[in-house]
Design a protein around this motif. Structure first.
Motif, PDB file in Angstrom:
ATOM      1  N   THR A 290      50.818   8.607 -22.670  1.00  0.00           N
ATOM      2  CA  THR A 290      49.644   7.902 -22.153  1.00  0.00           C
ATOM      3  C   THR A 290      48.495   8.067 -23.147  1.00  0.00           C
ATOM      4  N   PHE A 291      48.865   8.533 -24.353  1.00  0.00           N
ATOM      5  CA  PHE A 291      47.886   8.961 -25.355  1.00  0.00           C
ATOM      6  C   PHE A 291      47.634   7.896 -26.418  1.00  0.00           C
ATOM      7  N   ARG A 292      48.687   7.405 -27.034  1.00  0.00           N
ATOM      8  CA  ARG A 292      48.505   6.480 -28.161  1.00  0.00           C
ATOM      9  C   ARG A 292      48.278   5.051 -27.661  1.00  0.00           C
TER      10      ARG A 292
ATOM     11  N   ARG B 202      48.193   4.483 -15.985  1.00  0.00           N
ATOM     12  CA  ARG B 202      47.221   4.014 -16.978  1.00  0.00           C
ATOM     13  C   ARG B 202      47.153   4.978 -18.170  1.00  0.00           C
ATOM     14  N   TYR B 203      46.543   4.518 -19.262  1.00  0.00           N
ATOM     15  CA  TYR B 203      46.295   5.404 -20.405  1.00  0.00           C
ATOM     16  C   TYR B 203      45.398   6.554 -19.958  1.00  0.00           C
ATOM     17  N   GLY B 204      45.652   7.716 -20.511  1.00  0.00           N
ATOM     18  CA  GLY B 204      44.852   8.877 -20.159  1.00  0.00           C
ATOM     19  C   GLY B 204      45.378   9.622 -18.936  1.00  0.00           C
TER      20      GLY B 204
ATOM     21  N   ASP C 196      47.876  11.886 -16.595  1.00  0.00           N
ATOM     22  CA  ASP C 196      48.582  13.127 -16.918  1.00  0.00           C
ATOM     23  C   ASP C 196      50.072  12.835 -17.156  1.00  0.00           C
TER      24      ASP C 196
ATOM     25  N   GLU D 193      51.227  20.359 -24.072  1.00  0.00           N
ATOM     26  CA  GLU D 193      51.487  19.223 -23.184  1.00  0.00           C
ATOM     27  C   GLU D 193      52.993  19.127 -22.873  1.00  0.00           C
TER      28      GLU D 193
END
Ligand SMILES: Nc1nc2c(ncn2[C@@H]2O[C@H](COP(=O)(O)OP(=O)(O)OP(=O)(O)O)[C@@H](O)[C@H]2O)c(=O)[nH]1
Ligand SMILES: [Mg+2]
Length: 303
Positions: A144-146, A168-170, A172, A209
């Motif tokens: 969900t990072f890039r 969504r992006y961001g 967990d 992570e």
């Protein structure tokens, strides 16, 4: 593919073919062989091991006259590789999936590795292969990072006919993974594959992570996806991921683009983990079980 290693083997084979070697000459050839391996990205400890193996075989050979040509000699030299390669077993993986399925539980595979190594592509390739073996798969979009990672995964997965669970992006990554496992359980889908993020550097946050996902989800298997092009760095990264997160199997992507071949030879010996598959192209079917035989065929140029 793997031309560098092939040339290293050929030069020893060439010397052997012509005549018998003295003890001194054997030593020289073995040294030369080790240097050529190292210059083709084979880790030093592995080159040492292969050098010993070759010296041993050369001594045995010297008692009888070396027969024919090229083929036999190359075969012999390539045979030294057997001692450092650990191959994974697809049958074993399928058996474990079946076992979990019989208990009504999804088999969960967590993919980890450095950024750009080939994780997302490999996740979809493996899902496709497992679906072909009759095991429906569900993929967790836990990168969900890039930017663009979720869309990339969705596009590849839809091409392969595999469903993806995303948020969504961001969000967990561990929560996305857990969501996916619960959905698989509810829908009786036997396999969950978790795609995760990479970072430009293998940094502490990334490793933390991955540990968190592992702790929350409790995967049945952790697969490290390495980039064959990264050579020795791929081997070192695999070691770090194994130390921090714990890795069961390796898949080495981009073997087709690797002109040297060192990481394919070193990675299982150095990490002690079997290589399950290698990636041999960008297409979704370009995933081959890794066997000693495949490696030898690639090196000896018989495909
Ligand atoms: N030639 C070749 N290219 C590959 C192979 N596997 C992956 N690639 C390519 O390598 C690039 C990166 O692959 P990804 O699957 O996006 O890598 P990733 O590890 O998910 O990257 P991040 O999500 O940024 O960490 C893409 O252009 C892929 O098409 C392979 O086996 N051979
Ligand atoms: Mg990715």
């Amino acid at each position: 593919m793997l031309d560098g290693i092939r040339r290293a083997l050929e030069s020893v084979a060439e010397a052997l073919k012509t005549r018998r070697l003295s003890e001194e000459e054997v030593r020289e050839h073995v040294e030369e062989f080790k240097l050529m391996l190292i210059s083709n990205d084979v880790a030093v400890e592995v080159a040492e091991r292969l050098g010993e193996e070759l010296a041993e075989r050369l001594r045995l050979i010297r008692v009888r006259r070396f027969g024919d040509g090229e083929g036999e000699v190359m075969e012999l030299v390539a045979g030294v590789l057997d001692s450092v390669i650990r191959e994974g077993s697809l049958d074993d993986l399928l058996r474990r999936i079946r076992e979990k399925a019989s208990m009504g539980e999804p088999f969960v595979i967590l993919f980890v590795g450095p950024n750009g190594g080939g994780k997302t592509t490999t996740v979809v390739k493996l899902a496709r292969l497992l679906q072909r073996h009759g095991f429906k798969c569900l993929i967790a979009a836990s990168d969900t990072f890039r930017a663009g990672a979720i869309e990339q995964l969705q596009r590849l997965a839809s091409e392969a006919g595999v469903r993806v669970v995303c948020q969504r992006y961001g969000a967990d990554p561990a929560a996305v993974a857990m969501d996916t496992v619960m959905s698989a359980r509810a829908n009786r889908i036997p396999v969950v594959l978790i795609d995760t993020a990479g970072r430009t550097e293998v940094d502490h946050n990334l490793l933390e992570e991955m540990r968190k996902i592992k702790r929350v989800v409790g995967p049945d298997l952790v697969i490290y996806v390495g980039d064959a092009l990264a050579g020795n760095a791929a081997v070192e990264q695999a070691r770090r991921f194994d130390e921090y997160v714990g890795v069961d199997y390796i898949i080495l992507a981009k073997l087709d683009a690797d002109a040297r071949g060192g990481s394919a030879i070193s990675i299982s010996y150095v990490t002690g983990k079997p290589v399950l598959f290698v990636g041999t192209g960008q297409g979704l079917d370009d995933l081959e079980p890794f066997t000693k035989d495949l490696l030898k065929r690639l090196i000896l140029g018989r495909r």
